[in-house]
Every structure is written in C-alpha cells, then in structure tokens.
Design a protein around this motif. Sequence first.
Motif, short mmCIF file in Angstrom:
data_model
loop_
_atom_site.label_atom_id
_atom_site.label_comp_id
_atom_site.label_asym_id
_atom_site.label_seq_id
_atom_site.Cartn_x
_atom_site.Cartn_y
_atom_site.Cartn_z
N GLN A 37 39.33 35.08 39.99
CA GLN A 37 39.17 35.96 41.16
C GLN A 37 39.49 35.24 42.46
OE1 GLN A 37 35.26 37.60 40.90
NE2 GLN A 37 35.67 38.58 38.95
N LYS C 5 31.51 42.50 41.72
CA LYS C 5 31.52 43.96 41.60
C LYS C 5 32.82 44.52 42.16
CE LYS C 5 26.59 44.57 41.60
NZ LYS C 5 25.45 44.55 42.52
N LYS C 6 33.34 43.88 43.21
CA LYS C 6 34.50 44.42 43.89
C LYS C 6 35.79 44.19 43.08
CE LYS C 6 35.76 42.59 47.68
NZ LYS C 6 35.47 41.80 48.89
N SER C 7 35.80 43.11 42.30
CA SER C 7 37.05 42.71 41.68
C SER C 7 37.42 43.58 40.49
CB SER C 7 36.95 41.27 41.23
OG SER C 7 37.04 40.45 42.35
N ARG C 8 38.71 43.80 40.36
CA ARG C 8 39.21 44.50 39.18
C ARG C 8 40.10 43.53 38.40
NH1 ARG C 8 40.33 48.22 43.26
NH2 ARG C 8 42.53 47.57 43.18
N VAL C 9 40.21 43.80 37.12
CA VAL C 9 41.02 42.93 36.27
C VAL C 9 42.45 42.85 36.81
CG1 VAL C 9 42.01 42.66 33.97
CG2 VAL C 9 39.63 43.34 34.24
N SER C 10 42.92 43.99 37.33
CA SER C 10 44.31 44.02 37.80
C SER C 10 44.51 43.16 39.04
CB SER C 10 44.72 45.46 38.10
OG SER C 10 43.83 46.01 39.06
N ASP C 11 43.42 42.75 39.70
CA ASP C 11 43.54 41.89 40.87
C ASP C 11 43.82 40.44 40.49
OD1 ASP C 11 43.09 43.90 42.61
OD2 ASP C 11 40.94 43.52 42.82
#
Lengths: 181, 392, 154
Positions: A37, C5-11
Amino acid sequence: MKPERVPGRYIREEDLRRLPGVIEYTPTARYSYSAGQALSEFLRGLKDGRILGKLCPSCRRVLVPPRVYCEFCFTPTTEWVEVTGAGRVETAVTSYIGAARERLEKPEIIGVIRLDAPGHAENSFDFAGLFHKLCGVTEDDVKSGRVIGMRVKPRWKPVHERMGSILDIECFEPLQPREVV
Amino acid sequence: MKSNIFVKDKVAIVGAGLTLFRRRLLETPRELAWEASREALSSAGLTLKDIDCIVVGSAPDAFDGIHMKGEYLADGSGGFNKPVVRVFVGGGTGVMVPVVAWWHVASGLCKTVLAVGEEKMSHAYPHPQGVFAYIWDPILERPLGPNLIWIFALEMRRYMHVCNASKEDIALVSVKNKRNALDHPAAQAAAKITVDDVLKSEVLVWPVQLLDISPVSDGAAALVLASESVARRVTDTPVWVEGIGFTLDNTHWYNRDLAYPRYLEYAARMAYKMAGIERPWKEIDVAEPYDPFDYKELHHIEGLMLARRCEAPKLLKEGYFDRSGELPTSPGGGLLGVGNPIAAAGVMKVAELFWQLRYEAGARQVKKPVHKAVANAWGDLMQAGTVVVLST
Amino acid sequence: MSLWKKSRVSDVVHVEGRMETERYIYTPGPVGVKVAEALMEGRIMGVKCGNKLYIPAKTYCPDHSEGELVEVKGPWIVKSYTIIYEDMYGAKLDKPVVIALVGTEEAHGGLIHYVEVEPDKVKVGLKVEPVFRPKEERRGLITDVMFFKPVEHG
C-alpha cells in the motif's frame, strides 16, 4: 598446528566442465512483486514528480521511503507528507562494475541522500533518505570527499517518460552547481 | 539491553574442523559438510553416535543453487534421526551457528551438538555476484542495477569520511590478514602484499578495490559443542562459550548512518554482559572481527568496543592488532586471507579462537597469553550482528 | 487504521521481476565421478556400509563413515510407484507416465525412475531391468538409464 588435516580438492573450471556426471542448469523464476500500500502510493507520487513520506504520529518521524508502520514505534503511520527531495549526500561511491561484475564502459556514481524533512524528528543516526545515482559530480568529488554533505535535489525524467518507478528520478544532482556546504 | 537468559548448562567447544577453502572444490556441498564434520568429531574424539543435536548453517540457497539447502546439507552434517535446525542470517550465519548450538546445550535440551557451516559459491555462473542481485529490494533498489559491493563501498566511504581514515590506513588490514594466513593450512588468499599492491589492484567500486575484498570461496567448517559434564569428560582443555549476542538493525539501510556498526555494539553488549565483561578493550586477549572487507575489520573492532570510535586505524598502524601486538585480531588470516565461503567463514573464525585459546595454533599462535576471546559476523543487508565470547 | 480501510487491491502496484543466473554448474564430487563413469559403462552403483547396501551411491554412510562403492547387479524390483497424468502446469499428458522407486530385495532405498509399462500392469514387486542409452549418448547422468522395463518371462 591445528587444523592438522584440511580435506578438499581444488578443481579448475575447465576441468570441472569435462567431468562425467557434471550438470549444467539454467533456472528462471518469474515474479510479480507487490509494492504494497505505502510504496504503491510512493511510486504514483514519483510519476507526478513528488516524493512522499509517511508521518509517524508517535515519534513524528517522516519515513521515506514510506511504510504503513513505523518500525521505531510499531504503530500504523498516518498522514502523507511531501518532502521537497532536496537533501544532503551522506555517502557516495564510484562503481566501475555492473550487476554481474562486468566492467562498465562509463563508471556510475551512487549515493545515499539524507532528505530534508524540516520540522520533523530525526537524529544523527536515523533519517529519511533514498539510495540513488548521482549526476553532476565527478569521480574526483567522490575521492576527495567534496561530494559528502553536498546539497542535492532530484533530476526528474520528462513527464511522458515516467512510469511510476524509482527510475522516474534520473539521479540526484547538485542543488546549485558545485555548491559545497 | 535486557538479558534474562536461563542457563541450565555451561557450554564448551570441544572440537573443530575445516575443509580447504578454495575458489572451486570438486566436492559437492554435502560432501564438504561431511568432511568438516568428520574433522571436528575426530578432533573431539567423538563419533556421530555421541551427538544429540545438529545445527547447520548456510547462507542464500541461490549460491549452491539448491533450494532448502538446510535439508540438503543435513545428512552430510550428521543430521538424521536427530533434532536438526538450519540457521540463516546472511553473512552473520557463521557465528550464529555456534550461538544457536549454544542455546541447544545451555537450555539442557542437548548434551552435545555438531554445528556445521557450509557454502559453495562456485556453482553459479558467470559469477556469484549475479545471484546477489536478488537480495535487493525489487521495487526501489534493483531497478538501479546495483552490485552488492555498492552498499559496502557506501559504508566504507562514510566510515572514511567520519573517521578521517585514508585508503592506505584501511589497506593495512588486508596486508596483515593475508600475511597471517600464510600460516593457515586451509588458506586460499594468503599472500605477502603491501599497501601499494592494494591501492594498485583493480578498482571495483571506489573506494573498494580487488584486494580490499575477501575472495569467493567453497568450503565448510564445523564445531562440536558440549555441556560441562561431557566437556570435562572428553577434554582437559575445553573452551567455554561465555556469552552470545545477536541483533538486527533497521533493514532500511539508507535511513541510518553507516559510519558506525550499531547492530554489532548491541550484540556485543549482550554477549559481554553474559560473560561478565565490563571493559572489553582491556579484558579481551584476542579477537576475530568479521573481515569480508578490510574496512569491516576496523568497523567491527570499534563495534566490539575493542577500540574507541575511529581509533582503530591508528592502533592498526602502530601494530596493536598484529599477532605480536596488544590485541591481535584475525591472527588466523580472517576472511581476507583464509577465504570467505560465507557461513563456513564465520565458523572458521570461531574455530581459530578455539585453537588460539588452547595454544594449538602453531605458527599462527599469538605471542601474548590468552584467556578471553571474541568473534563476530555480520550479514543480511548490512544489519545482522552475531557475537560469541569464549574463554578458557 | 485508516490506511487499511481506504485501500483497494487495485491500488497496489505490482512490479514484474525475474530471477535468473546465466547457469549453475553442479559438481558431481569425487565419488559422483566414479558413479558417473560406471553409468557410462552400463553399471549402477550403490554404497556398502558394513553388511548393508544403500542405493543410490553416496560418499558416506548413515553413521558418517566412508562407504564402499559396489555395483548393484539386481534383480531389480518396483518397491513403490505412482502414475502421472498431468505435467507440471496441470496440462493433461497424452499418455500416463509410471514413476517408480526401483531397488533390490536386500538394498535400502532405490532409484526414482521411469518404468515403461502399461499403468494397469505396474505393481509393487514387479521385476524390472534397466534399459541404457546407446554407449555414445551416455553422459554419466541418471538419464543414461532411459527407463526400467518389466523382465520378460520365458
């Protein structure tokens, strides 16, 4: 005198290759490395010409390259902080060889850059920093030590060439030509 | 450093063995482990039947080109139908091997341990340097096309800057260690050289030149460790493991100052505390600081607190660390002289101290009387420190 | 824990990589050389440790003593086997392949090798024999034995 006996038989490469039973093998393993991330955001920032760090809410360090945790406090990092990219050269060397020990035609200068993070915690030992190539400095600057402590800033690739990679920074170059602090 | 270690048994080294260290050996990795193990066992007057547990140390699998090298090496190390563990902390592995063997015995779990380090670096072509590419971070570091020597050169340059040490000062380590190795029967890179030879050798990554670096090697080394009761039965001259320490510094290596090996100071403090050593610079008689590069020996002498920060180059010049000096370092020749089959090299250093403390090193024996000794190794991406303190 | 919580796998960015080295050259070792030479002459070696025979040949015995190289003359039998229907990538093979642990009655261990036999004919205890490559093709490798085949009766 100990050791009294040291078993083992030296063999030259050409003799080894001629032995019956010798096996040659070329492995290739392909990977898709997840940047995770924090580094994903960092790489997107590079594409926009920005160097992003993460702030530790507990010790107020700015972590560059960013991580989702602060390894000093073991807490999640919170806000993103943009640093200017300006900094000082901690150490620098001149490489005459490539990754597989082949001689390079043109030597490269590589350094560790201590990045400015004004207003945030750092100490003489731990700091926000990057590892990158240096340009605009000479082999002699490395040898004489003039390069150490030199103020530098990133030289960015043209926008259309950026890929979201550490190589979007071409190198770090002197902030003002030949300025030595 | 908090240390709250329950020690049930005192631990001694009672045997040691080595293979030749060479650029390329005919033997397979497990045969090297077997040869070194046999030498260690026979020097202790023991056989495999007398051994309770096995510790095998080896650095990246990619060198030998065999995944799960630990289980591959196990049977050559006598590891079969017995508790076996493989140890791997990069270059620090060699001294981590006796550290892990120590806690097997100190805990009371095993009475005797065969501890083996092996490395075969000749399998990878064109050069094992290529294999090192995969220890870098794939996102931020590998795209730059790094050579492993880069980080060491960066560290050496920083040390030179902070300590105002010259290339000439540092080259003296290489001169000393290669000279010491002339008396070592396993040595690969023993030589009579001068500072000038070092400075004229091929420049790889300035300030690192060819003769600043230990060679690429194949080899194995082994130790036998035993509890006090066994040790007293099998030998009149056990060498006690008085203290052990190991630390990992921050993996983000370019986020910390490289001039001082903090990882080693922490590990050394842990080991000295256990050994009851308060002034290592006075109490240690002989040392084997880890010397894959010449500057690294100076770095480690300071990290082991055998000299004040930045003082090691000056003392070296005065002959303080010579075999006949006040505090001989790498009297066996170290990695620069004997060779550097990674995990085996650290074990070799501990073996050298074992022989020194028993006055068995022959031509390599240091001039002064010796009672206490320290060895260290260093590895991973420059952050692992492993230490053992020995005494008679 | 806002970040998680904010992150998506696509990020998440992925970076392609590949581990490669030009090649490995594995040494056979001093005993391995003798075993390889024997293979080239059509002989399969084992190691004698006291009164026990072990296959495959090795430098040292389980008790760490040096073993004695001896030829294993057979008779060879299938000690265990498995039948392979798919390749490494999960693709169906044209014809199933029989892999067996082949040894002798008295020896410990055995060789892992192919057995050229219909899958429904293989069984534990099946008598087999090695089929070597033509002499000029042998390289001192285990593949100098192409496969084992059932011993013909009669």
